[in-house]
Design a protein around this motif. Sequence first.
Motif, PDB file in Angstrom:
ATOM      1  N   MET A  15      34.942  29.441   9.899  1.00  0.00           N
ATOM      2  CA  MET A  15      33.904  29.649  10.887  1.00  0.00           C
ATOM      3  C   MET A  15      34.043  28.616  11.989  1.00  0.00           C
ATOM      4  SD  MET A  15      29.808  29.436  10.361  1.00  0.00           S
ATOM      5  CE  MET A  15      28.764  29.845  11.712  1.00  0.00           C
ATOM      6  N   LYS A  16      33.824  29.070  13.207  1.00  0.00           N
ATOM      7  CA  LYS A  16      33.852  28.150  14.335  1.00  0.00           C
ATOM      8  C   LYS A  16      32.596  27.289  14.324  1.00  0.00           C
ATOM      9  CE  LYS A  16      34.355  31.108  17.676  1.00  0.00           C
ATOM     10  NZ  LYS A  16      34.606  31.740  18.956  1.00  0.00           N
ATOM     11  N   TYR A  17      32.622  26.246  15.094  1.00  0.00           N
ATOM     12  CA  TYR A  17      31.489  25.341  15.179  1.00  0.00           C
ATOM     13  C   TYR A  17      30.285  26.073  15.756  1.00  0.00           C
ATOM     14  CZ  TYR A  17      29.615  20.628  15.214  1.00  0.00           C
ATOM     15  OH  TYR A  17      28.892  19.509  14.950  1.00  0.00           O
ATOM     16  N   PRO A  18      29.105  25.974  15.145  1.00  0.00           N
ATOM     17  CA  PRO A  18      27.956  26.780  15.570  1.00  0.00           C
ATOM     18  C   PRO A  18      27.506  26.509  17.005  1.00  0.00           C
ATOM     19  CG  PRO A  18      27.319  25.222  13.866  1.00  0.00           C
ATOM     20  CD  PRO A  18      28.795  25.170  13.975  1.00  0.00           C
ATOM     21  N   TYR A  19      27.635  25.284  17.465  1.00  0.00           N
ATOM     22  CA  TYR A  19      27.239  24.998  18.848  1.00  0.00           C
ATOM     23  C   TYR A  19      28.155  25.715  19.827  1.00  0.00           C
ATOM     24  CZ  TYR A  19      24.285  21.361  16.837  1.00  0.00           C
ATOM     25  OH  TYR A  19      23.346  20.689  16.109  1.00  0.00           O
ATOM     26  N   ALA A  20      29.449  25.815  19.483  1.00  0.00           N
ATOM     27  CA  ALA A  20      30.390  26.528  20.350  1.00  0.00           C
ATOM     28  C   ALA A  20      30.094  28.020  20.356  1.00  0.00           C
ATOM     29  CB  ALA A  20      31.818  26.267  19.886  1.00  0.00           C
ATOM     30  N   ILE A  21      29.738  28.572  19.211  1.00  0.00           N
ATOM     31  CA  ILE A  21      29.415  29.997  19.135  1.00  0.00           C
ATOM     32  C   ILE A  21      28.197  30.310  19.994  1.00  0.00           C
ATOM     33  CG2 ILE A  21      28.589  31.820  17.588  1.00  0.00           C
ATOM     34  CD1 ILE A  21      30.284  30.469  15.385  1.00  0.00           C
ATOM     35  N   LEU A  22      27.191  29.437  19.918  1.00  0.00           N
ATOM     36  CA  LEU A  22      25.960  29.664  20.682  1.00  0.00           C
ATOM     37  C   LEU A  22      26.084  29.216  22.135  1.00  0.00           C
ATOM     38  CD1 LEU A  22      23.428  28.537  17.949  1.00  0.00           C
ATOM     39  CD2 LEU A  22      23.967  30.872  18.649  1.00  0.00           C
ATOM     40  N   GLY A  23      27.118  28.469  22.457  1.00  0.00           N
ATOM     41  CA  GLY A  23      27.341  28.048  23.838  1.00  0.00           C
ATOM     42  C   GLY A  23      26.386  26.971  24.318  1.00  0.00           C
ATOM     43  N   VAL A  24      26.014  26.077  23.426  1.00  0.00           N
ATOM     44  CA  VAL A  24      25.114  24.981  23.789  1.00  0.00           C
ATOM     45  C   VAL A  24      25.745  23.660  23.355  1.00  0.00           C
ATOM     46  CG1 VAL A  24      23.006  26.349  23.664  1.00  0.00           C
ATOM     47  CG2 VAL A  24      23.827  25.198  21.622  1.00  0.00           C
ATOM     48  N   PRO A  25      25.377  22.550  24.018  1.00  0.00           N
ATOM     49  CA  PRO A  25      25.897  21.253  23.579  1.00  0.00           C
ATOM     50  C   PRO A  25      25.176  20.787  22.308  1.00  0.00           C
ATOM     51  CG  PRO A  25      24.442  20.960  25.455  1.00  0.00           C
ATOM     52  CD  PRO A  25      24.603  22.444  25.253  1.00  0.00           C
ATOM     53  N   GLU A  26      25.771  19.812  21.631  1.00  0.00           N
ATOM     54  CA  GLU A  26      25.174  19.304  20.394  1.00  0.00           C
ATOM     55  C   GLU A  26      23.827  18.637  20.616  1.00  0.00           C
ATOM     56  OE1 GLU A  26      27.719  16.896  17.994  1.00  0.00           O
ATOM     57  OE2 GLU A  26      29.363  18.317  18.118  1.00  0.00           O
ATOM     58  N   ASN A  27      23.593  18.109  21.795  1.00  0.00           N
ATOM     59  CA  ASN A  27      22.330  17.426  22.065  1.00  0.00           C
ATOM     60  C   ASN A  27      21.284  18.354  22.685  1.00  0.00           C
ATOM     61  OD1 ASN A  27      23.520  17.711  24.545  1.00  0.00           O
ATOM     62  ND2 ASN A  27      23.267  15.577  25.164  1.00  0.00           N
ATOM     63  N   ALA A  28      21.491  19.654  22.592  1.00  0.00           N
ATOM     64  CA  ALA A  28      20.528  20.626  23.129  1.00  0.00           C
ATOM     65  C   ALA A  28      19.244  20.583  22.306  1.00  0.00           C
ATOM     66  CB  ALA A  28      21.122  22.027  23.099  1.00  0.00           C
ATOM     67  N   THR A  29      18.140  20.902  22.960  1.00  0.00           N
ATOM     68  CA  THR A  29      16.863  20.948  22.260  1.00  0.00           C
ATOM     69  C   THR A  29      16.772  22.230  21.434  1.00  0.00           C
ATOM     70  OG1 THR A  29      15.740  22.096  24.057  1.00  0.00           O
ATOM     71  CG2 THR A  29      15.763  19.675  24.143  1.00  0.00           C
ATOM     72  N   GLN A  30      15.825  22.260  20.523  1.00  0.00           N
ATOM     73  CA  GLN A  30      15.628  23.459  19.705  1.00  0.00           C
ATOM     74  C   GLN A  30      15.293  24.660  20.578  1.00  0.00           C
ATOM     75  OE1 GLN A  30      17.144  22.513  16.565  1.00  0.00           O
ATOM     76  NE2 GLN A  30      15.931  24.326  16.222  1.00  0.00           N
ATOM     77  N   GLN A  31      14.530  24.447  21.637  1.00  0.00           N
ATOM     78  CA  GLN A  31      14.169  25.548  22.530  1.00  0.00           C
ATOM     79  C   GLN A  31      15.402  26.090  23.257  1.00  0.00           C
ATOM     80  OE1 GLN A  31      11.358  27.113  22.629  1.00  0.00           O
ATOM     81  NE2 GLN A  31      12.070  28.532  24.190  1.00  0.00           N
ATOM     82  N   GLU A  32      16.298  25.220  23.687  1.00  0.00           N
ATOM     83  CA  GLU A  32      17.532  25.667  24.346  1.00  0.00           C
ATOM     84  C   GLU A  32      18.431  26.437  23.377  1.00  0.00           C
ATOM     85  OE1 GLU A  32      18.055  22.052  27.611  1.00  0.00           O
ATOM     86  OE2 GLU A  32      18.936  21.861  25.611  1.00  0.00           O
ATOM     87  N   ILE A  33      18.514  25.956  22.153  1.00  0.00           N
ATOM     88  CA  ILE A  33      19.333  26.640  21.147  1.00  0.00           C
ATOM     89  C   ILE A  33      18.740  28.011  20.851  1.00  0.00           C
ATOM     90  CG2 ILE A  33      20.081  26.586  18.744  1.00  0.00           C
ATOM     91  CD1 ILE A  33      20.241  23.538  19.004  1.00  0.00           C
TER      92      ILE A  33
END
Length: 104
Positions: free
Chosen positions: A1-19
């Motif tokens: 599995m690819k890294y979940p942040y890459a799949i969702l297209g958000v940085p690791e420091n994104a807020t829960q609302q952004e994710i």
Amino acid sequence: MKYPYAILGVPENATQQEIRQAYLDLLRKYPPEQAPDKFQELRDAWQLVADDVARARLAVFGLQFHPHPPPKPSCLLPETSALPRRPGTAFWRKLLANTEPTHD
């Protein structure tokens, strides 16, 4: 599995609302009826970053693949009399069966 942040297209420091917003946008783009594989990939990624506890677990342990669920305790303590009896196994069998343990 690819890294979940890459799949969702958000940085690791994104807020829960952004994710959450990125997840919902991708669900609109890839509905389960049209792209079931992509939908499953999105769901798996979402479960890994859905809340703060899951994100912390991902940060500490990383991606770990578990193809099989952990064994049940009853598999670890077989009832077969052919096996040698070790001291204390009766205690654990009774404890796992939710009965009152006795001392062997």
